[in-house]
Design a protein around this motif. Sequence first.
Motif, PDB file in Angstrom:
ATOM      1  N   ASN A  29       0.816  -1.210   0.000  1.00 11.27           N
ATOM      2  CA  ASN A  29       0.000   0.000   0.000  1.00 11.27           C
ATOM      3  C   ASN A  29       0.851   1.262   0.000  1.00 11.27           C
ATOM      4  OD1 ASN A  29      -2.328  -1.548   0.076  1.00 11.27           O
ATOM      5  ND2 ASN A  29      -2.413  -1.541   2.308  1.00 11.27           N
ATOM      6  N   LEU A  30       2.139   1.140   0.196  1.00  8.54           N
ATOM      7  CA  LEU A  30       3.049   2.266   0.257  1.00  8.54           C
ATOM      8  C   LEU A  30       3.389   2.725  -1.153  1.00  8.54           C
ATOM      9  CD1 LEU A  30       4.724   3.939   2.295  1.00  8.54           C
ATOM     10  CD2 LEU A  30       6.582   2.342   1.883  1.00  8.54           C
ATOM     11  N   SER A  31       3.155   3.998  -1.423  1.00 11.05           N
ATOM     12  CA  SER A  31       3.440   4.551  -2.742  1.00 11.05           C
ATOM     13  C   SER A  31       4.192   5.862  -2.569  1.00 11.05           C
ATOM     14  CB  SER A  31       2.131   4.776  -3.497  1.00 11.05           C
ATOM     15  OG  SER A  31       2.390   5.295  -4.768  1.00 11.05           O
ATOM     16  N   ILE A  32       5.356   5.957  -3.189  1.00  9.30           N
ATOM     17  CA  ILE A  32       6.233   7.110  -3.007  1.00  9.30           C
ATOM     18  C   ILE A  32       6.477   7.797  -4.345  1.00  9.30           C
ATOM     19  CG2 ILE A  32       8.540   7.843  -2.299  1.00  9.30           C
ATOM     20  CD1 ILE A  32       8.564   5.467  -0.379  1.00  9.30           C
ATOM     21  N   GLY A  33       6.481   9.110  -4.314  1.00  3.75           N
ATOM     22  CA  GLY A  33       6.841   9.916  -5.473  1.00  3.75           C
ATOM     23  C   GLY A  33       7.911  10.905  -5.054  1.00  3.75           C
ATOM     24  N   TYR A  34       8.475  11.610  -6.026  1.00 10.72           N
ATOM     25  CA  TYR A  34       9.429  12.661  -5.687  1.00 10.72           C
ATOM     26  C   TYR A  34       9.252  13.836  -6.631  1.00 10.72           C
ATOM     27  CZ  TYR A  34      12.449  10.780  -9.436  1.00 10.72           C
ATOM     28  OH  TYR A  34      12.963  10.350 -10.621  1.00 10.72           O
ATOM     29  N   VAL A 147       5.783  11.956  -0.613  1.00  9.02           N
ATOM     30  CA  VAL A 147       6.448  12.641  -1.719  1.00  9.02           C
ATOM     31  C   VAL A 147       7.754  13.189  -1.157  1.00  9.02           C
ATOM     32  CG1 VAL A 147       6.361  14.542  -3.356  1.00  9.02           C
ATOM     33  CG2 VAL A 147       4.284  13.244  -2.870  1.00  9.02           C
ATOM     34  N   LEU A 148       8.852  12.818  -1.781  1.00 13.69           N
ATOM     35  CA  LEU A 148      10.171  13.250  -1.351  1.00 13.69           C
ATOM     36  C   LEU A 148      10.642  14.436  -2.186  1.00 13.69           C
ATOM     37  CD1 LEU A 148      11.873   9.730  -1.173  1.00 13.69           C
ATOM     38  CD2 LEU A 148      10.747  10.978   0.671  1.00 13.69           C
ATOM     39  N   ASN A 149      11.453  15.268  -1.573  1.00 17.21           N
ATOM     40  CA  ASN A 149      12.103  16.380  -2.259  1.00 17.21           C
ATOM     41  C   ASN A 149      13.406  15.834  -2.839  1.00 17.21           C
ATOM     42  OD1 ASN A 149      13.304  18.794  -2.979  1.00 17.21           O
ATOM     43  ND2 ASN A 149      12.704  19.847  -1.115  1.00 17.21           N
TER      44      ASN A 149
END
Length: 182
Positions: A29-34, A147-149
């Motif tokens: 379920n973990l979804s990461i963007g940047y 969301v990562l920088n």
Amino acid sequence: MFKRATTFLILCLAFSGLVNLQNAQAQNNLSIGYVDPQAILSKMPEMKAVQQRLQNFADRKRQELQDKQASFQEQVTAYQQKSAVISEEAKQKEEQRLGQLQTELQQFQTQLQQEIQQKQQELVGPLLQQIEEAINTVAEERGLTYVLNTTTSNGDVIILYASPSAREQYDITDQVMQQLGI
């Protein structure tokens, strides 16, 4: 005793499997963007006006500093010219006064830098708020958990490498710019 140990071992293994299953489900379920906010900020049309206002402000402040430095230098030169003909007591008082002026000049320079930074935050803050809101919108639309920088505030790169397929899947910079109308 052996039955209890075996039962306990079986329960531990079952519990461990259950925990691993829950962790695997949570990771699915973990979804990461940047995103690269600095790239977005640099392309915002309002940024040119902000940069111009900041430059004008900084120029005015630097001119104030130059005027104070010139005045201080004139006073030092005047002291040097008359130091041969004034008493020791007058020299000490004048050197003390010049030392105080130099300290004030250094404090003014520090204050000037702080004022420029504060003005930059004041002018850029609303743009960063717009970027944050657009990031939140895009993240919610894509169902992202985080969301990562891509960089730190010092310009240090956080994401050192992303494959083309990962960039396509996880980099939301272009979508945030579209959200902002850029």
